[in-house]
Design an enzyme around this catalytic site. Structure first.
Site, PDB file in Angstrom:
ATOM      1  N   GLY A 169      36.487 -51.781 -68.322  1.00 30.53           N
ATOM      2  CA  GLY A 169      35.995 -52.118 -66.994  1.00 30.53           C
ATOM      3  C   GLY A 169      35.118 -51.036 -66.380  1.00 30.53           C
ATOM      4  CG  HIS A 170      34.162 -51.477 -62.247  1.00 29.82           C
ATOM      5  ND1 HIS A 170      34.334 -50.626 -61.185  1.00 29.82           N
ATOM      6  CD2 HIS A 170      35.112 -52.420 -62.119  1.00 29.82           C
ATOM      7  CE1 HIS A 170      35.337 -51.056 -60.446  1.00 29.82           C
ATOM      8  NE2 HIS A 170      35.827 -52.159 -60.987  1.00 29.82           N
ATOM      9  CG  ASP A 171      32.845 -47.331 -61.359  1.00 31.25           C
ATOM     10  OD1 ASP A 171      31.891 -46.555 -61.284  1.00 31.25           O
ATOM     11  OD2 ASP A 171      32.814 -48.481 -60.869  1.00 31.25           O
ATOM     12  CB  CYS A 174      38.706 -47.724 -60.802  1.00 32.53           C
ATOM     13  SG  CYS A 174      37.203 -48.058 -59.909  1.00 32.53           S
TER      14      CYS A 174
END
Lengths: 313, 313, 313
Positions: B217-219, B237
């Site tokens: 996933g993102h970040d 995250c």
């Protein structure tokens, strides 16, 4: 799926080289899955267990491998192999259509829609306005995509159903004559797979958001404003109503319904229908608070075992 | 992500058409997620529950939908809709960039790197030396890949985050202005999906090995020399420290940390942070030896049930 | 995999720059995994724990990092690093082969086979008659596909094994010199990944049906007429016998066997070999009826806890 034109019962019988029972002029408008059938549709049935369901359904015409009384207002096609003959109709009216072009000339693409490089768009595909289709996406023939839709890279729209009949020598596929229809404002992640219907539409409702690597089976109907996290898998012929949230890696069986605003927590397995408005967890998925209590009681097991042994001495 | 140049508080206020509180000359260098924020960064906050976190964070500038006292050394932007205004900055400084070429002319590709047919490489992408990018991979704009990296076929690098705000009428996306950065000597399997950060970097540490169909996933920040088996899913995250092993089909929630050298056994679900150096199992993932004991005690349940009934008589 | 020609022990020793023990004229015909080794093959062993297995196996030639007695009829290659030297043979005889074309000119494609746009077909690939390969599929070098095979969009055939040796500084890959071989009448869904063998063949038996997003590891052998639902993951070096059914999201460990006509229910995890002809469920997968009883007894836990407390008072 609707046939290109309404067909008379006698015409259908001639196509399938079989006999008919009922009015030769009786009209059939399309075909469908037994779970999705509407008046005017043809369905097939080849197992005595399902005869009554098919004959009492909304279907207007039934291909059947048994002489039975003709229900009022219906027409019957008496076939030695209804599965084979249903496939014959799919092959005739909704065939697979190959393409020599990355974007088939017959595809319709709305204004301001961006198609990134490497995208395959098959014959007869319709894509609306202001869409963004990322690189290496594959969209099979005749699928329909609304306005303001985003599809991320390498996602597949319209692959065949995983639907087979066991024959002595092989698993024979029920051919996929349906399509995938994606409503306006849907966003779909990368590397997803959305199978086309076998005789109807795999439908993604307006405003739904789907994360990466999600699988959606044939003829499944997804409501509006659903949220599916990554690696969710939904089998064929299920109905997910509006505003349902499925967290990561949830699995959903075929032929079930998840009600409006239900939430299913990560890695759960949904094997039977769930009422809307509640939160579910586990395999089989049950109301989360019940499941949490069960998990808490499992944690007490060492104490229980100790207690019982104490009693024993 | 750093803005192209440092921006004065008054400039930012003008861009967003909002008021500011603090020194008009106060400088902001970039923006970031609240979990990743560093001095010089801007963050946004639109819910009273998180006001204190944002105002006391390392952020230098905060977009907020409430008049509050200006913390020492900080600048505030008073916005009726901080989420919308954060997206406005993403759209201005880190927009999606379409391409008409399979390999955009602005991409930089190092010597001895092999790009197989069908690979999409977006604008501004940087790929190092001695890499091997297999067929039909998609690499979105501005992502960065180090030296000696192998990426297998049909993997997607840099798709958008699955991050939405519920509005009355829709789920509004927090736009993805970040990138994916893959360090040297990483190997990634086929059909993986690595989402770009929303305002920071999704980071894959040096020497990490990722099997097929893994979602990141993102970040999310992945350390050095990790091993992720196939079909692992890691939400946004999260932080996976160095030398972590995740076996097949493990799921990891957002905003958690898995410590150095932790091992998570197949199909486990990690819903809270895990200390390093131990082996975990189950859902929720717990220390494996504890879980094994629990499983052994479940096997005793039939005996327990029998025993209690005996007592009863 | 068979070498292009039989090699004398002295020749092999010269290639690997190492000493040999045995007859200089002793012939080796190919190499293989220890689990798949046949007479005529070379294997490597670099850990004392596995010396006996390798030396007593069907292997004709063994690369080993220890002076040992030469077993009757065998040849030994004494190497300071057998893993490195095995990779050296892979690099020499079964190297990765890049291509500048979507369909490499050296690929052989049978009559009436349809290749949709965006498909990559690497050097040396063989595809039979009457196949349908959908858009954006990737087929790596030297893989072999029989007649009447359907492969859906964006599937990957022949990616590298996820097989690494931990070195002080890195995870060194065991190079993948094997192939994927798909027999006649197989149907494979969209976005699947089938890894090539490291030294043998990843094999999909005749008539098997595989749904979307299924992962199959290196050197795994799948029997005839199996059914794998979507998102199944099977690790390397396992054997799935004929007519096995794996439902959605099932995970299977490496080096195990699932017997003929076994059925494994959705989301189960198979961590050890399973006898054929039965239905399994859970993690670890056990006979379903046993597991159902266990689940039923867990449901009784609240009553058990209550009962024991009553006893206490």
């Amino acid at each position: 799926m609707d046939f290109p034109k309404a067909l008379k019962l006698a015409e259908l019988a001639e196509m399938l080289n079989c006999e008919f029972r009922g009015d030769a002029e009786h009209l059939t408008y399309g075909f469908n899955e037994i779970h999705r059938v509407r008046p005017g549709d043809l369905v097939f049935v080849d197992h005595p267990k399902y005869y009554a369901t098919a004959l009492q359904s909304n279907a207007t015409t039934v291909i059947i491998n048994q002489e039975v009384e003709v229900p009022a207002g219906k027409g019957l096609l008496i076939s030695s192999d209804p599965f084979r003959d249903f496939n014959l109709l799919t092959r005739k009216f909704f065939p697979f259509s190959a393409s020599n072009n990355m974007i088939d000339p017959s595809a319709e693409i709305g204004e301001n829609t961006i198609i990134q490089p490497g995208v395959f768009i098959g014959p007869g595909v319709k894509i609306g306005k202001n869409c963004l289709i990322h690189s290496n996406v594959s969209i099979y023939h005749n699928c329909e995509i609304g306005d303001n839709v985003i599809i991320h890279a390498n996602t597949v729209i319209g692959s065949d159903a995983f639907y087979y009949k066991k024959r002595p020598e092989t698993f024979e596929a029920l051919l996929s004559g349906g399509i995938v229809k994606i409503e306006d404002d849907v966003q779909i992640g990368a590397s997803c797979t959305l199978d086309r219907g076998v005789s109807a539409v795999t439908h993604i409702g307006k405003g739904t958001r789907i994360d990466n690597s999600v699988h959606i089976g044939h003829d499944t109907i997804i409501g509006k404003k659903c949220l599916f996290a990554s690696q969710v898998g939904i089998a064929g012929c299920s109905t997910i109503e509006d505003e349902v949230t499925l967290w990561g890696q949830v699995g959903v069986s075929s032929n079930i319904t998840i009600g409006t605003k239900a939430v299913v927590l990560a890695q759960s397995g949904v094997s039977k229908s769930l009422a809307g408005g509640k939160t579910y967890f586990g395999y089989p998925a049950e109301e989360a608070r019940k499941k949490y209590r069960e998990m808490a009681s499992i944690r007490l097991l060492p104490q229980i075992i100790e207690r019982i042994e104490l009693n024993e001495d």
